[in-house]
Enzyme design. Structure first.
Site, short mmCIF file in Angstrom:
data_model
loop_
_atom_site.label_atom_id
_atom_site.label_comp_id
_atom_site.label_asym_id
_atom_site.label_seq_id
_atom_site.Cartn_x
_atom_site.Cartn_y
_atom_site.Cartn_z
N SER A 14 -10.75 43.69 21.99
CA SER A 14 -11.48 42.30 21.83
C SER A 14 -12.83 42.48 20.90
O SER A 14 -13.44 43.65 20.77
CB SER A 14 -12.28 42.16 23.44
N LYS A 65 -7.47 32.95 32.75
CA LYS A 65 -8.25 31.68 32.48
C LYS A 65 -7.85 30.74 33.61
O LYS A 65 -8.26 29.77 33.94
CB LYS A 65 -8.13 31.10 31.12
N ASP A 101 -14.12 26.98 24.93
CA ASP A 101 -13.24 26.85 23.74
C ASP A 101 -13.25 25.58 22.99
O ASP A 101 -13.34 25.42 21.88
CB ASP A 101 -11.68 27.04 24.22
N ALA A 126 0.39 22.73 22.45
CA ALA A 126 -0.24 22.28 23.82
C ALA A 126 -0.36 23.40 24.89
O ALA A 126 -0.29 23.18 26.27
CB ALA A 126 0.95 21.36 24.32
N ALA A 213 -6.75 28.32 14.61
CA ALA A 213 -7.32 29.11 15.73
C ALA A 213 -6.77 30.64 15.35
O ALA A 213 -7.69 31.28 16.27
CB ALA A 213 -6.54 28.60 17.04
#
Length: 272
Positions: A14, A65, A101, A126, A213
């Protein structure tokens, strides 16, 4: 000392720790940012344990998430998106859940002087990122065209997002959608550590703003093609930066030192 962190599996590579630690150092805050990697079946215990240990805030990444949504008091945007990527433990009741986000994508675009009110935007993908970006763009006043490999998923998302329409990715669709578009966002992983693009180069034009992204590499094939077409480009590190900035500001109530966080993030990316 405040303790913040990242909840995910895996989280070993990360980029969030150096970015947030740079912010603490810049502002002289007594805080640390650490990573946690629970097993999927232990996510409820992980949230309860974080609250019991007095952790101030957590970012949340894959695969948690959506799982976390049911275990926090999610705000309205996170509930609509269907995912939480930031948890705040500072309140007196249940921890609150947010999705930064969407705001991260908007702040990345606005940082590049992009006007979103009445803009025509095309979002490719999507999934989780695509959902967040689509809701964010619509809330900012844009008309959103969602294009996805599984067309039914695009239609389902478009049914939830105001002023949105869903499409498949059959040949010619993106060229048609982009002909009169102002903004293009790639919210898929296509191009991550590969020289691939989800968008035909001939569909790009100089009136577009193109945000990817994907941030590894920073200059994806999509962004190279966009630059050659004369389009404005926004690399994926900007969205990553601003979702972290938004989380920092939610947790601390302080204005984030954006330049310090950006320098730390891009320094890390240049070494990866």
């Amino acid at each position: 000392m405040d303790v913040f962190g990242l909840l995910g599996n895996p989280v070993g590579h990360s980029l969030s720790p150096p970015m947030h630690e740079a912010a603490y150092d810049e502002l002289g805050l007594e805080a640390r940012y650490v990573t946690f990697e629970p097993e999927p079946e232990a996510i409820e215990d992980a949230i309860d344990g974080a609250a019991a240990l007095g952790i101030t805030g957590l970012n949340v990444t894959i695969p948690f998430k959506r799982d976390v949504l049911e275990r926090v008091a999610a705000d309205e945007l996170a509930t609509r998106i269907g995912a939480v990527n930031t948890i705040d433990f500072t309140g007196s009741g249940r921890p609150t859940g947010h999705n930064t986000d969407a705001v991260g994508a908007l702040r990345a675009l606005r940082d590049h002087d992009v006007t979103l009110e009445n803009a025509r935007a095309v979002v490719v993908g999507a999934g989780g990122a695509g959902r967040a970006v689509a809701f964010g763009l619509a809330d900012a006043g844009a008309t959103v065209e969602i294009a996805n490999r599984t067309e039914s998923t695009a239609h389902e998302l478009a049914g939830e997002v105001p002023n949105a329409t869903g499409h498949g990715l059959e040949e010619g669709t993106l060229a048609e959608l982009l002909a009169n578009a102002d903004v293009l966002v790639n919210a898929t992983s296509v191009g991550m550590k590969t020289d691939e693009t989800p968008v035909p180069a001939e569909a790009l034009h100089e009136s577009l703003v193109v945000m990817d992204a994907v941030y590894q590499p920073l200059e994806t094939r999509l962004l190279r093609d966009a630059a050659e077409a004369g389009a404005t480009t926004v690399d994926g590190a900007w969205m990553l930066l601003y979702q972290g900035v938004e989380a920092f500001e939610l947790w601390t109530g302080a204005s984030a030192p954006v330049d310090a966080m950006n320098e730390a993030l891009r320094g890390q990316l240049s070494r990866s």
